[in-house]
Design a protein around this motif. Structure first.
Motif, PDB file in Angstrom:
ATOM      1  N   TYR A  15       7.002   1.306 -12.407  1.00  0.00           N
ATOM      2  CA  TYR A  15       6.643   2.722 -12.547  1.00  0.00           C
ATOM      3  C   TYR A  15       5.496   3.027 -11.593  1.00  0.00           C
ATOM      4  CZ  TYR A  15       5.144   7.179 -14.477  1.00  0.00           C
ATOM      5  OH  TYR A  15       4.810   8.508 -14.623  1.00  0.00           O
ATOM      6  N   SER A  16       5.635   4.107 -10.860  1.00  0.00           N
ATOM      7  CA  SER A  16       4.587   4.492  -9.913  1.00  0.00           C
ATOM      8  C   SER A  16       4.392   5.993  -9.947  1.00  0.00           C
ATOM      9  CB  SER A  16       4.939   4.039  -8.492  1.00  0.00           C
ATOM     10  OG  SER A  16       6.113   4.675  -8.035  1.00  0.00           O
ATOM     11  N   GLU A  17       3.167   6.393  -9.656  1.00  0.00           N
ATOM     12  CA  GLU A  17       2.812   7.809  -9.547  1.00  0.00           C
ATOM     13  C   GLU A  17       2.095   8.022  -8.220  1.00  0.00           C
ATOM     14  OE1 GLU A  17       2.191   9.548 -14.029  1.00  0.00           O
ATOM     15  OE2 GLU A  17       0.469   8.601 -13.055  1.00  0.00           O
ATOM     16  N   ASN A  18       2.484   9.082  -7.531  1.00  0.00           N
ATOM     17  CA  ASN A  18       1.868   9.441  -6.257  1.00  0.00           C
ATOM     18  C   ASN A  18       1.293  10.849  -6.381  1.00  0.00           C
ATOM     19  OD1 ASN A  18       2.847   7.144  -4.333  1.00  0.00           O
ATOM     20  ND2 ASN A  18       4.654   7.774  -5.453  1.00  0.00           N
ATOM     21  N   MET A  19       0.014  10.976  -6.046  1.00  0.00           N
ATOM     22  CA  MET A  19      -0.648  12.271  -6.162  1.00  0.00           C
ATOM     23  C   MET A  19      -1.498  12.525  -4.930  1.00  0.00           C
ATOM     24  SD  MET A  19      -1.744  11.924 -10.163  1.00  0.00           S
ATOM     25  CE  MET A  19      -1.659  10.136 -10.125  1.00  0.00           C
TER      26      MET A  19
END
Length: 829
Positions: free
Chosen positions: A379-383
């Protein structure tokens, strides 16, 4: 060879690198001058200056484990505490600073107008780069990597800079003052990476779990243009990536049990190393047996084995020698040369031990339950944030302290994302109040979830399950000051995309009739009233809305007509997924993706009956389906109130009310389904024959909200293939007036396929189904390859394609290609 002595003390052995070693430093300097003149140019002076200082420290610091020798921590359950460690110094520190000055002075000759005074032209460029790098492993599992680059410009006074000028010292002092202030920063970039391998596998009974976390953050500062009477500020932006990987190795979990570990070894052992059968010893004893001379005595032992030994004892336990003959697995004969009375007979046999059937059933059942071997989640989040109009510069780590607070804040320069950052920036006077600023503030967000697991219920039978979900969204708005210096976001737009693994397998094999009617499409139309009633009941009953009000023309609840975007989308997904609309999830962006799969079995050739004929057999099946929202935009009319619902209508109907405005405006959604293959078998026979069969099916569905239509594209394909290799086939070919014999394998292949596809437009309003494209394509390919040498391949081929369209405005076509080709391979030369 003599030992080196670099920075060591006394002896010849080299000492450990130290931060203060002079060998860590390097210096460089360069100067180049070019002078040009010609009939058009009186002079052209170009001077280049370059200087750099580098510092680079690399080492392998010692790992410190302060709790390692404490006795009571040696228990396995306290390993996570005992293994606490750290490094006392970084593994790499480097710094580079370089200056590059370019000074160009040009004066052209006056060759056309004597009255024209031509003055010299000056082109000056003076930059100063500073690069920092740090790699520090805090522990064996926590690692930090930091880098930063600062680009500055040394502003020089206007005009010529020459020692012979009267104002040279004044200009020189100005340049030195700019150097002492580290120049005018034009660009700053920094990046930090932190990785952490969580030692969860050191906890007792959790050594089958691996968890790793990673954080990456960047910060960029870019100088804005310089105006005489305006300050439009600079631009800052940051990015952040957070990622977690979880791996579950169930084999390690199963092996914690001795019973499960033995089962796994037993049933997963390689076929080349078959386990030796277990042998059991059985005995038969009989007393007072009489033996007659030269007459074989028949002895029934019923041991069910022919691997037996006999022992006959007479009086005083003296062994009697005779001849034993095995009759079958239950009977032997024994012959002696004289008479004996009252002897004792003992027969010892060896036979394969029979496994208890009940135990075998239990073992097989338990091993099947151990089918899941591994599982992984990522799981990854890019902001990221882009803010124009930032009025401050950079000092340390991209920060500057104009007042009590550091701008733009420590979290921001290390990549942290905060949706309220523009509010904070405006409150702290970090944004220019110039009303001419017309650049957008951007806030980007994206998440990505991937899941994979492998299931092996029996040997050589493998099932791979995969699931994924991708979501991205970016918010765009203007933060511009009014005449009073107040900030308020305007023209806010939210754009996004969505994709996830889905399943429409339940309806994949539903047929369509000659008029292209579809049961799934009929379910879609019928689901609309169910979905509309559910959505109406979810709204709170109040003076603003009454779910019992029904439109007399459509019989749909007020605000949720048959063409409402929310109603159509949920009806579409539930119908083609084959789910009941009464309990189907109404979320347009589901949180949990549905797994797809791939199945392979290659153990058929190991079965005794097939071993005689087959060399390899691979049976496969695969299913893949994705649900995509190609692009959506937030509705500017959507106004969420305290109860969480918006009461704004988008159209006016006969009752004076229309459908409720959806939160997001979606142009279209698609479902792409591939069953490739439904069934596929690839066989290599022992007689050099190969055969292949595949049945594939694809379906693409597009729901278009602009014209309320569904475009359905169906494709079925059957593929048959046969190949045969003729070993060492000799040909005589005339070359240069003489016969030359070639001997090589002749590879032949015949492939036959039938592909049937059709494109159907299903009009929701008109309730019509119409085929707009489609054809049946029959393909036959015949090919034969023969090697004329290491580099030459001769190929004969026949390609025949028959295209039979389903639409009357197209014609049936037949294309046939027959020919030879010669391939020359340069690799083998």
């Amino acid at each position: 060879m003599k030992p080196s002595n670099r920075g060591g003390k006394g002896g010849g052995a080299r000492s450990k690198p130290q931060l203060y070693d002079i060998s860590n430093w390097s210096f460089s300097y360069g100067y180049n001058e070019t002078y040009i003149r010609n009939p058009n140019t009186e002079y052209n002076k170009l001077k280049n200056y370059f200087g750099a200082i580098n510092y680079n420290f690399n080492t392998r610091p010692k790992n410190i484990t302060p709790l390692k020798k404490i006795k009571f921590l040696r228990k396995p359950s306290l390993r996570i505490i005992r293994d606490f460690n750290f490094y006392y110094m970084p593994k790499q520190v480097s710094f580079t600073t370089d200056m590059d000055r370019r000074y160009n002075e040009i004066k052209l000759r006056n060759i056309s107008n004597p009255d024209l005074v031509i003055r010299p032209m000056y082109d000056k460029d003076f930059t100063w780069n500073r690069i920092y790098n740090l790699k520090y492993d805090l522990t064996k599992t926590i690692k930090i990597d930091y880098s930063a680059t600062n680009t500055a410009r040394i502003d020089e006074p206007i005009g010529r800079i020459d020692k012979d000028d009267f104002d040279y010292e004044e200009k020189r002092d100005t340049i030195w003052e700019n150097i002492k202030s580290f120049g005018r920063t034009t660009e700053f970039h920094q990046k930090i990476n932190v990785s952490y391998n969580v030692p969860i596998n050191k906890i007792l009974f959790l050594n089958w779990v691996n968890l790793s976390l990673r954080y990456s953050g960047t910060y960029n500062w870019l100088a804005g243009p310089i105006y005489r009477d305006r300050d439009l500020g600079n631009e800052i932006n940051n990015t952040q990536r957070r990622q977690g990987n979880l791996n579950l190795n169930f084999l390690n979990l199963y092996n914690k049990s001795k019973y499960l570990k033995a089962l796994n070894r037993k049933y997963r052992r390689s076929s080349r190393k078959k386990p030796k059968p277990k042998i059991e010893h059985v005995e038969f004893k009989k007393e007072n047996v009489n033996l007659k001379a030269n007459i074989p005595k028949t002895i029934k032992h019923n041991l069910k084995t022919e691997d037996v030994e006999i022992k006959v004892l007479g009086k005083n336990k003296k062994e009697i020698i005779g001849i034993m003959q095995i009759k079958n697995e239950n009977k032997v004969t024994f012959k002696v040369d004289k008479n004996y009375k009252n002897v004792n007979v003992e027969i010892i046999g060896r036979r394969k031990a029979k496994e208890d059937i009940l135990k075998k059933i239990i073992d097989r059942t338990v091993f099947t339950l151990m089918a899941t071997k591994n599982m992984s989640f990522t799981y990854s989040e890019n902001m990221g944030i882009i803010l124009p109009g930032y009025v401050h510069s950079t000092d340390y780590f991209g920060l500057q302290q104009p007042n009590e607070k550091y701008a733009p804040g420590i979290p921001f320069v290390f990549g942290w994302n905060d949706k309220n950052f523009p509010n904070m920036a405006a409150e702290n006077d970090w944004i220019t109040t110039d009303t001419m600023l017309n650049s957008q503030f951007l806030n980007n967000y994206g998440s990505n979830l991937n899941f994979k697991t492998t299931i092996e219920p029996v040997k050589d039978f493998r099932i791979d399950l995969t699931a994924s979900r991708q979501y991205s969204e970016n918010v765009r708005e203007y933060w511009v000051s009014d005449n009073d210096g107040n900030f308020k976001p305007t023209n806010t737009r939210t754009l996004g995309n969505f994709s996830m693994s889905f399943s429409t397998f339940r309806t994949a094999f539903w047929s369509i009739d000659d008029d292209y009617n579809s049961k799934a499409f009929d379910d879609f139309k019928n689901n609309r009233i169910i979905i509309a009633e559910r959505m109406a009941k979810e709204r709170p009953r109040s003076s603003k809305y009454n779910p019992d009000i029904i439109d007399p023309e459509t019989n749909f609840p007020d605000g949720y007509g048959p063409n409402s975007q929310d109603v159509l989308l949920s009806s579409f997904l539930s119908a083609y997924a084959g789910k009941n609309a009464k309990d189907f999830d109404l979320d347009n962006f589901p949180a949990i993706p549905i797994p797809n799969w791939r199945i392979n079995y290659n153990g058929l050739s190991k079965v005794e009956f097939f071993k005689k004929y087959l060399k390899t057999v691979n049976i496969s099946h695969a299913y893949r389906c994705t649900y995509n929202v190609g692009g959506y935009e937030n509705s500017l009319d959507f106004k969420e109130e305290e109860d969480g619902f918006s009461y704004v209508r988008n159209t006016i109907d006969t009752m004076g009310n229309g459908n409720f405005v959806p939160q997001n405006l979606i142009n279209s959604v698609t479902i792409n389904e591939q069953i490739s293959p439904i069934a596929g078998i690839d066989i290599t026979w022992k007689n050099l024959l190969s055969t292949k069969f595949e049945f594939k099916k694809t379906r693409n569905l597009t729901l278009n909200f602009t014209n309320n239509q569904i475009i359905e594209v169906r494709n079925n394909e059957y593929v048959f293939g046969v190949g045969y290799r003729f070993k060492s086939l000799a040909f005589n070919i005339k070359v240069g007036g003489s016969q030359k014999q070639f001997k090589s394998d002749l590879n032949t292949r015949i492939d036959f396929s039938i592909r049937d596809n059709v494109t159907i437009i299903r009009k929701i309003e008109e309730d019509q189904n119409e085929a707009t494209a489609g054809q049946k394509i029959i393909t036959l390919k015949v090919a034969a390859d023969y090697n004329l040498g290491d580099s030459f391949v001769l190929r004969f081929f026949i390609d025949n394609v028959i295209n039979d369209p389903k639409i009357s405005n197209s014609y049936r076509t037949v294309n046939t290609k027959v020919g030879f080709s010669v391939r020359f391979n340069l690799i083998n030369i």
